[in-house]
Design a protein around this motif. Sequence first.
Motif, PDB file in Angstrom:
ATOM      1  N   SER A  28       0.826  -1.205   0.000  1.00  0.00           N
ATOM      2  CA  SER A  28       0.000   0.000   0.000  1.00  0.00           C
ATOM      3  C   SER A  28       0.861   1.256   0.000  1.00  0.00           C
ATOM      4  N   SER A  29       2.005   1.197   0.684  1.00  0.00           N
ATOM      5  CA  SER A  29       2.937   2.324   0.661  1.00  0.00           C
ATOM      6  C   SER A  29       3.481   2.535  -0.745  1.00  0.00           C
ATOM      7  N   HIS A  30       3.709   1.452  -1.457  1.00  0.00           N
ATOM      8  CA  HIS A  30       4.238   1.538  -2.818  1.00  0.00           C
ATOM      9  C   HIS A  30       3.188   2.047  -3.797  1.00  0.00           C
ATOM     10  N   PHE A  31       1.935   1.640  -3.605  1.00  0.00           N
ATOM     11  CA  PHE A  31       0.861   2.013  -4.522  1.00  0.00           C
ATOM     12  C   PHE A  31       0.186   3.326  -4.146  1.00  0.00           C
ATOM     13  N   GLY A  32       0.440   3.815  -2.940  1.00  0.00           N
ATOM     14  CA  GLY A  32      -0.235   5.025  -2.498  1.00  0.00           C
ATOM     15  C   GLY A  32      -1.656   4.780  -2.042  1.00  0.00           C
ATOM     16  N   GLY A  33      -1.954   3.575  -1.572  1.00  0.00           N
ATOM     17  CA  GLY A  33      -3.290   3.211  -1.121  1.00  0.00           C
ATOM     18  C   GLY A  33      -3.504   1.721  -1.297  1.00  0.00           C
ATOM     19  N   ASP A  34      -4.670   1.237  -0.876  1.00  0.00           N
ATOM     20  CA  ASP A  34      -4.935  -0.200  -0.969  1.00  0.00           C
ATOM     21  C   ASP A  34      -5.763  -0.571  -2.191  1.00  0.00           C
ATOM     22  N   HIS A  35      -5.869   0.350  -3.164  1.00  0.00           N
ATOM     23  CA  HIS A  35      -6.647   0.045  -4.367  1.00  0.00           C
ATOM     24  C   HIS A  35      -6.027  -1.087  -5.177  1.00  0.00           C
ATOM     25  N   TRP A  36      -4.778  -1.420  -4.926  1.00  0.00           N
ATOM     26  CA  TRP A  36      -4.111  -2.518  -5.637  1.00  0.00           C
ATOM     27  C   TRP A  36      -4.775  -3.864  -5.351  1.00  0.00           C
ATOM     28  N   LYS A  37      -5.476  -3.961  -4.234  1.00  0.00           N
ATOM     29  CA  LYS A  37      -6.071  -5.240  -3.842  1.00  0.00           C
ATOM     30  C   LYS A  37      -7.131  -5.718  -4.828  1.00  0.00           C
ATOM     31  N   SER A  38      -7.725  -4.793  -5.579  1.00  0.00           N
ATOM     32  CA  SER A  38      -8.726  -5.202  -6.576  1.00  0.00           C
ATOM     33  C   SER A  38      -8.102  -6.079  -7.661  1.00  0.00           C
ATOM     34  N   ALA A  39      -6.784  -5.959  -7.858  1.00  0.00           N
ATOM     35  CA  ALA A  39      -6.106  -6.777  -8.874  1.00  0.00           C
ATOM     36  C   ALA A  39      -6.082  -8.247  -8.489  1.00  0.00           C
ATOM     37  N   LEU A  40      -6.289  -8.548  -7.208  1.00  0.00           N
ATOM     38  CA  LEU A  40      -6.268  -9.937  -6.763  1.00  0.00           C
ATOM     39  C   LEU A  40      -7.454 -10.724  -7.317  1.00  0.00           C
ATOM     40  N   GLU A  41      -8.462 -10.026  -7.816  1.00  0.00           N
ATOM     41  CA  GLU A  41      -9.607 -10.703  -8.421  1.00  0.00           C
ATOM     42  C   GLU A  41      -9.235 -11.334  -9.759  1.00  0.00           C
ATOM     43  N   HIS A  42      -8.132 -10.893 -10.358  1.00  0.00           N
ATOM     44  CA  HIS A  42      -7.704 -11.420 -11.653  1.00  0.00           C
ATOM     45  C   HIS A  42      -6.873 -12.681 -11.447  1.00  0.00           C
ATOM     46  N   LYS A  43      -7.156 -13.702 -12.222  1.00  0.00           N
ATOM     47  CA  LYS A  43      -6.453 -14.975 -12.118  1.00  0.00           C
ATOM     48  C   LYS A  43      -5.450 -15.109 -13.259  1.00  0.00           C
ATOM     49  N   GLY A  44      -4.370 -15.811 -12.984  1.00  0.00           N
ATOM     50  CA  GLY A  44      -3.338 -16.007 -13.989  1.00  0.00           C
ATOM     51  C   GLY A  44      -2.282 -14.915 -13.887  1.00  0.00           C
ATOM     52  N   GLU A  45      -1.044 -15.288 -14.147  1.00  0.00           N
ATOM     53  CA  GLU A  45       0.073 -14.359 -13.952  1.00  0.00           C
ATOM     54  C   GLU A  45      -0.026 -13.134 -14.851  1.00  0.00           C
ATOM     55  N   THR A  46      -0.281 -13.349 -16.139  1.00  0.00           N
ATOM     56  CA  THR A  46      -0.315 -12.221 -17.071  1.00  0.00           C
ATOM     57  C   THR A  46      -1.426 -11.245 -16.713  1.00  0.00           C
ATOM     58  N   ALA A  47      -2.642 -11.767 -16.506  1.00  0.00           N
ATOM     59  CA  ALA A  47      -3.781 -10.900 -16.214  1.00  0.00           C
ATOM     60  C   ALA A  47      -3.576 -10.143 -14.900  1.00  0.00           C
ATOM     61  N   ARG A  48      -3.039 -10.813 -13.899  1.00  0.00           N
ATOM     62  CA  ARG A  48      -2.863 -10.135 -12.611  1.00  0.00           C
ATOM     63  C   ARG A  48      -1.763  -9.086 -12.684  1.00  0.00           C
ATOM     64  N   LYS A  49      -0.674  -9.396 -13.369  1.00  0.00           N
ATOM     65  CA  LYS A  49       0.388  -8.392 -13.509  1.00  0.00           C
ATOM     66  C   LYS A  49      -0.128  -7.153 -14.235  1.00  0.00           C
ATOM     67  N   GLU A  50      -0.927  -7.358 -15.272  1.00  0.00           N
ATOM     68  CA  GLU A  50      -1.493  -6.223 -15.996  1.00  0.00           C
ATOM     69  C   GLU A  50      -2.426  -5.411 -15.095  1.00  0.00           C
ATOM     70  N   ALA A  51      -3.208  -6.112 -14.271  1.00  0.00           N
ATOM     71  CA  ALA A  51      -4.128  -5.419 -13.363  1.00  0.00           C
ATOM     72  C   ALA A  51      -3.364  -4.642 -12.294  1.00  0.00           C
ATOM     73  N   LEU A  52      -2.277  -5.200 -11.797  1.00  0.00           N
ATOM     74  CA  LEU A  52      -1.464  -4.508 -10.801  1.00  0.00           C
ATOM     75  C   LEU A  52      -0.816  -3.257 -11.396  1.00  0.00           C
ATOM     76  N   LEU A  53      -0.324  -3.382 -12.621  1.00  0.00           N
ATOM     77  CA  LEU A  53       0.269  -2.220 -13.289  1.00  0.00           C
ATOM     78  C   LEU A  53      -0.782  -1.141 -13.521  1.00  0.00           C
ATOM     79  N   THR A  54      -1.977  -1.554 -13.928  1.00  0.00           N
ATOM     80  CA  THR A  54      -3.066  -0.589 -14.112  1.00  0.00           C
ATOM     81  C   THR A  54      -3.399   0.116 -12.804  1.00  0.00           C
ATOM     82  N   ALA A  55      -3.406  -0.641 -11.699  1.00  0.00           N
ATOM     83  CA  ALA A  55      -3.694  -0.047 -10.390  1.00  0.00           C
ATOM     84  C   ALA A  55      -2.632   0.980 -10.016  1.00  0.00           C
ATOM     85  N   TYR A  56      -1.380   0.663 -10.317  1.00  0.00           N
ATOM     86  CA  TYR A  56      -0.305   1.613 -10.013  1.00  0.00           C
ATOM     87  C   TYR A  56      -0.477   2.892 -10.833  1.00  0.00           C
ATOM     88  N   GLN A  57      -0.804   2.731 -12.105  1.00  0.00           N
ATOM     89  CA  GLN A  57      -1.001   3.905 -12.955  1.00  0.00           C
ATOM     90  C   GLN A  57      -2.248   4.687 -12.536  1.00  0.00           C
TER      91      GLN A  57
END
Length: 386
Positions: free
Chosen positions: A214-243
């Motif tokens: 959360s310190s890295h992302f500036g909040g806990d909105h990154w947790k929504s990426a955990l709903e995505h399954k599979g490495e590629t989809a989750r990595k993309e969701a995490l990057l989107t959350a950071y952006q």
Amino acid sequence: MTQDGSTERAGSSTDGFVSIGGQHRMPPPQDTLWRSQPRVLIKHQVYRHYLQCWMGKICRSFDQSSIVDAFSGPGQYLDGPDGSPLVISKTFLEHSAFSQFNTLRFICNEKRADRREHLTRKMKELPPSPKLKFHSAEPAGTADTFEVLDALAHGGSRKDIPTLWILDPFNLAGVPFELIQKCLRRSRDEVLITWFSDEIYRFCEDSSKANAMSSHFGGDHWKSALEHKGETARKEALLTAYQDGLRSLGVLTNAVSISSRNETARYSLVFATHDDRGLECFNPVKWRLDPVKGSTINENRGMQQGDLFSELPVVEELRAYLESLAGEAASFLSLVREAQRMGYLEKHLRTTLDELAVDGRAVRETPLKASTRWPAESVIRFYPPA
């Protein structure tokens, strides 16, 4: 060198990112110099291509500009390649428009004294130029010495000096969101961040790392990426959350990822700017790396990677946006701006408009006569499918 951005290195025992599942990552190099890796050279190619454009725009337009290499390293790799300070300096000194350039302040920060001394020696080997003002800050961590670096970049009290912050740490703890926020607090400042996709993907389900995430992302909105399954989809969701976190600061952002053998992102270079003109420099670099999707390059195939499936760019998102304008009219320049913010180039917009025009779904409303189909001053009206 900046640091090699390796996803094979861990932070200290206090940064919350030492190990996961009992598997420790390779520790940071202990010697003054260390060997380069393919991902390093690719990253430096991104720097060169972006800086060619940034310098061409900024160093001619402003009497002073600055680049802060906040994790600079010793300036050289053990096997010979230049580190990022030399890459940046040579891009400036060898630029085709150098004769028209004004002063560039180049500030480097390296927390180890031996590496700082090596960097200073390497910089002295460059051809001297009064246009390039190099300064190596006293050894310290970037977060600890940020205000010093900021004052050096902005000439003390001046807030109008454009500054590019290059943030390439050894680990996630080196770039908390609070630091990114500080780097972007001035309207003419931009950041280029090495973002550790592999580490973030591995840590995201470890509850003991949640606060650090959360310190890295500036909040806990990154947790929504955990709903995505599979490495590629989750990595993309995490990057989107950071952006998305960056966008909450009122800036524009885009990214390009570096993958390995399994084609999933190993790390990403995330760019943030206050001005659409920043995207005019960054987006072409993405599409040069990846002519198909403008998003990923494989570190094993390198800068001249062949397209895996097709030479045609994937522009579905852009086409869907233009189709959503059915019943409306828009200026060509406004469409260019929106396309850029989506990560596309003007040529992608023109090609997609051509395709829609064939189906009667995009028609130039004004001017009535023009030497090209979509001149800069044109207004385009959109229609639903027949």
